[in-house]
Design a protein around this motif. Structure first.
Motif, PDB file in Angstrom:
ATOM      1  N   TRP A 367       0.819  -1.210   0.000  1.00 51.30           N
ATOM      2  CA  TRP A 367       0.000   0.000   0.000  1.00 51.30           C
ATOM      3  C   TRP A 367       0.857   1.266   0.000  1.00 51.30           C
ATOM      4  CZ3 TRP A 367      -5.091  -1.291  -0.295  1.00 51.30           C
ATOM      5  CH2 TRP A 367      -5.458  -2.570   0.173  1.00 51.30           C
ATOM      6  N   ASP A 368       0.378   2.290  -0.671  1.00 48.12           N
ATOM      7  CA  ASP A 368       0.968   3.621  -0.558  1.00 48.12           C
ATOM      8  C   ASP A 368       0.474   4.236   0.745  1.00 48.12           C
ATOM      9  OD1 ASP A 368       2.548   3.790  -2.902  1.00 48.12           O
ATOM     10  OD2 ASP A 368       0.718   4.039  -4.083  1.00 48.12           O
ATOM     11  N   ALA A 369       0.972   3.700   1.833  1.00 49.01           N
ATOM     12  CA  ALA A 369       0.558   4.108   3.177  1.00 49.01           C
ATOM     13  C   ALA A 369       1.702   3.819   4.126  1.00 49.01           C
ATOM     14  CB  ALA A 369      -0.693   3.347   3.614  1.00 49.01           C
ATOM     15  N   ALA A 370       1.727   4.542   5.241  1.00 48.05           N
ATOM     16  CA  ALA A 370       2.774   4.349   6.242  1.00 48.05           C
ATOM     17  C   ALA A 370       2.285   3.587   7.457  1.00 48.05           C
ATOM     18  CB  ALA A 370       3.323   5.715   6.683  1.00 48.05           C
ATOM     19  N   HIS A 371       0.952   3.564   7.667  1.00 49.76           N
ATOM     20  CA  HIS A 371       0.408   2.940   8.875  1.00 49.76           C
ATOM     21  C   HIS A 371      -0.900   2.243   8.521  1.00 49.76           C
ATOM     22  CE1 HIS A 371      -1.384   2.543  12.890  1.00 49.76           C
ATOM     23  NE2 HIS A 371      -0.148   2.617  13.339  1.00 49.76           N
ATOM     24  N   PRO A 372      -1.202   1.095   9.160  1.00 50.53           N
ATOM     25  CA  PRO A 372      -2.428   0.362   8.832  1.00 50.53           C
ATOM     26  C   PRO A 372      -3.707   1.179   9.001  1.00 50.53           C
ATOM     27  CG  PRO A 372      -0.957  -1.035  10.115  1.00 50.53           C
ATOM     28  CD  PRO A 372      -0.348   0.331  10.103  1.00 50.53           C
ATOM     29  N   ALA A 373      -3.737   2.135   9.921  1.00 50.47           N
ATOM     30  CA  ALA A 373      -4.952   2.921  10.143  1.00 50.47           C
ATOM     31  C   ALA A 373      -5.381   3.682   8.891  1.00 50.47           C
ATOM     32  CB  ALA A 373      -4.751   3.898  11.302  1.00 50.47           C
ATOM     33  N   GLU A 374      -4.446   3.969   7.994  1.00 47.34           N
ATOM     34  CA  GLU A 374      -4.783   4.695   6.773  1.00 47.34           C
ATOM     35  C   GLU A 374      -5.770   3.926   5.911  1.00 47.34           C
ATOM     36  OE1 GLU A 374      -1.637   6.627   4.552  1.00 47.34           O
ATOM     37  OE2 GLU A 374      -0.283   6.352   6.252  1.00 47.34           O
ATOM     38  N   LEU A 375      -5.755   2.594   5.987  1.00 45.49           N
ATOM     39  CA  LEU A 375      -6.644   1.797   5.145  1.00 45.49           C
ATOM     40  C   LEU A 375      -8.099   1.970   5.556  1.00 45.49           C
ATOM     41  CD1 LEU A 375      -4.559  -1.494   4.842  1.00 45.49           C
ATOM     42  CD2 LEU A 375      -4.456   0.583   3.455  1.00 45.49           C
ATOM     43  N   SER A 376      -8.354   2.212   6.834  1.00 44.92           N
ATOM     44  CA  SER A 376      -9.709   2.472   7.310  1.00 44.92           C
ATOM     45  C   SER A 376     -10.068   3.953   7.277  1.00 44.92           C
ATOM     46  CB  SER A 376      -9.869   1.962   8.754  1.00 44.92           C
ATOM     47  OG  SER A 376      -9.746   0.569   8.814  1.00 44.92           O
ATOM     48  N   TYR A 377      -9.063   4.802   7.339  1.00 46.21           N
ATOM     49  CA  TYR A 377      -9.261   6.247   7.423  1.00 46.21           C
ATOM     50  C   TYR A 377      -9.773   6.850   6.119  1.00 46.21           C
ATOM     51  CZ  TYR A 377      -7.203  10.979   6.853  1.00 46.21           C
ATOM     52  OH  TYR A 377      -6.965  12.278   6.542  1.00 46.21           O
ATOM     53  N   ARG A 378      -9.254   6.406   4.990  1.00 43.02           N
ATOM     54  CA  ARG A 378      -9.598   7.020   3.709  1.00 43.02           C
ATOM     55  C   ARG A 378     -10.967   6.547   3.234  1.00 43.02           C
ATOM     56  NH1 ARG A 378      -5.231   9.731   2.243  1.00 43.02           N
ATOM     57  NH2 ARG A 378      -3.211   9.040   3.052  1.00 43.02           N
ATOM     58  N   ILE A 379     -11.726   7.447   2.642  1.00 47.94           N
ATOM     59  CA  ILE A 379     -13.084   7.141   2.193  1.00 47.94           C
ATOM     60  C   ILE A 379     -13.077   7.011   0.672  1.00 47.94           C
ATOM     61  CG2 ILE A 379     -15.487   7.902   2.143  1.00 47.94           C
ATOM     62  CD1 ILE A 379     -14.878   9.627   4.602  1.00 47.94           C
ATOM     63  N   GLY A 380     -13.308   5.802   0.205  1.00 50.06           N
ATOM     64  CA  GLY A 380     -13.412   5.595  -1.234  1.00 50.06           C
ATOM     65  C   GLY A 380     -12.104   5.661  -1.987  1.00 50.06           C
ATOM     66  N   ALA A 381     -10.992   5.724  -1.276  1.00 50.39           N
ATOM     67  CA  ALA A 381      -9.679   5.727  -1.928  1.00 50.39           C
ATOM     68  C   ALA A 381      -9.119   4.313  -1.910  1.00 50.39           C
ATOM     69  CB  ALA A 381      -8.725   6.671  -1.208  1.00 50.39           C
ATOM     70  N   THR A 382      -8.311   3.994  -2.889  1.00 50.72           N
ATOM     71  CA  THR A 382      -7.679   2.678  -2.954  1.00 50.72           C
ATOM     72  C   THR A 382      -6.180   2.888  -3.074  1.00 50.72           C
ATOM     73  OG1 THR A 382      -9.624   1.787  -4.078  1.00 50.72           O
ATOM     74  CG2 THR A 382      -7.622   0.467  -4.162  1.00 50.72           C
ATOM     75  N   PRO A 383      -5.471   2.983  -1.943  1.00 47.72           N
ATOM     76  CA  PRO A 383      -4.034   3.271  -2.005  1.00 47.72           C
ATOM     77  C   PRO A 383      -3.176   2.050  -2.303  1.00 47.72           C
ATOM     78  CG  PRO A 383      -4.733   3.092   0.277  1.00 47.72           C
ATOM     79  CD  PRO A 383      -5.972   2.912  -0.559  1.00 47.72           C
TER      80      PRO A 383
END
Length: 395
Positions: A367-383
């Motif tokens: 994922w283009d993310a630094a922390h797992p919480a980002e996967l739940s935080y973003r709305i309708g985005a697919t990083p």
């Protein structure tokens, strides 16, 4: 393949984060995982992940991916005040999808599902459960399961196929649900088992579908054939479906908005996973929340799934389901991630995935993310940056 420079959510104890971690794969299996400083010597294709987050490949453990037609008109009816039951009793709901699915060929069902499956892959999914339940004849239920198996051969995911013949009473059996069980549901179960088409058996225990006694008959036959069971339970009322499922050692009970403490305790004792389906809650504009605190109290593992279906959850994004589970139901981001990895694997009876550990399948999401919480935080985005399925990298 040697994956380096990654933040790894192993899902072994909460998120089990390893900063500056590495993963070694061999074939379709994980050979080693740990801090990059401890990486064992060896040769292989090296892939620098640039500090990105790596999780297990996501698992969507409750979908109705194979179907024909849509129910956009019913969406409008509900907006104008019609209830789920009113739509169903007016000849809409599941039965309208049954008409379209019966008219479709197996090839047409596969083609329609492939587009939905492509969206799921783009969201990091590597394993997906696919139910029948829109055929409601022996031949059409088997046709749906064959389509599900075809998706597993060509769709770049592993498919867990579930027979859901006990989904609704078709019009030709109105008022004769017991006859439908005898003449369609049980024979469909026997036929699916004979062809090796079903990995599990599901049912819909609800006032507009089947009684606990009728579901019990289906589950007795399934268990006699050695097939695990699952159940749509306590979605619109409390008929004791979750406790019934637990008595049969069910892998999961799903929806659960009206679950009571006795049902939660029974699930905990049986090891039955609660599958939380916020997409249907959202679409139906429900007001009764699934009892997350009660499930936590009894230590019932909670999975999260899309419930992808044409009527009550026309969604394909598992990361959106994670966001909804957190926003509507106050699940934590760690719970949501476990819900689409570790506990989703449990809901399908799969012990070889859902975590990042040596010996398990090399199904991973980068994922283009630094922390797992980002996967739940973003709305309708697919990083999603990349997906690794069976040790093969999809860029």
């Amino acid at each position: 393949m040697i994956l380096t420079n990654a933040t790894i959510a192993t899902m072994t104890g909460a998120a089990g984060l390893i900063p500056k971690g590495a993963i070694v794969t061999e074939g379709d299996r994980i050979l080693w995982v740990g801090p990059e400083s401890d990486l064992p010597s060896g040769q292989g294709e090296r892939v620098d992940l640039g500090g990105r987050l790596v999780t297990p490949g996501l698992i969507d453990c409750h979908t109705h991916l194979v179907h024909a037609g849509d129910r956009a008109r019913e969406f409008e009816m509900r907006l104008n005040g019609a209830s789920y039951e009113e739509v169903a009793r007016a000849g809409g709901g599941i039965v309208s999808t049954v008409r379209a699915t019966r008219a479709a060929t197996e090839g047409e069902l596969v083609a329609g599902a492939e587009a939905r499956l492509a969206a799921m892959r783009a969201d990091g999914v590597t394993t997906v459960e696919v139910k029948s339940g829109y055929g409601l004849t022996v031949a059409d239920e088997v046709k749906m399961l064959r389509a599900a198996r075809a998706l597993g051969r060509t769709g770049g995911v592993q498919v867990h196929a579930t027979l859901l013949a006990a989904h609704a009473v078709p019009p030709e059996y109105t008022g004769r649900a017991d006859a439908y069980i005898d003449e369609v549901c049980l024979p469909a179960l026997d036929a699916a088992h004979a062809e090796g088409l079903a990995d599990s058996v599901d049912g819909f225990c609800e006032g507009i579908a089947f009684t606990p006694a009728q579901i019990d008959r289906v589950f007795i036959r399934a268990r006699a054939l050695g097939l695990p069971v699952r159940l749509h339970a306590e979605q619109l009322s409390n008929l004791g479906g979750a406790a019934l499922a637990a008595r049969h050692g069910a892998l999961s009970a799903d929806h659960l908005e009206y679950l009571d403490e006795a049902g939660a305790a029974a699930m905990a004792a049986a090891g039955t996973v609660a599958v939380i389906l916020p997409g249907a809650f959202y679409t139906l504009r429900e007001t009764v929340l699934p009892p997350i605190a009660l499930l936590r109290k009894h230590g019932v593992p909670m999975a999260v799934a899309t419930d992808c279906n044409p009527g009550t959850a026309p969604m394909t994004s598992l990361t959106l389901a994670m966001n909804m589970a957190c926003t509507f139901f106050r699940m934590t981001p760690d719970e949501a991630l476990a819900g689409v990895t570790t506990h989703a694997a449990g809901a399908l009876g799969l012990s070889d995935r859902g975590r990042i550990a040596a010996g398990l399948r090399a199904d991973l999401a980068v994922w283009d993310a630094a922390h797992p919480a980002e996967l739940s935080y973003r709305i309708g985005a697919t990083p999603l940056h990349a997906r690794i399925f069976g040790g093969r990298l999809d860029a």
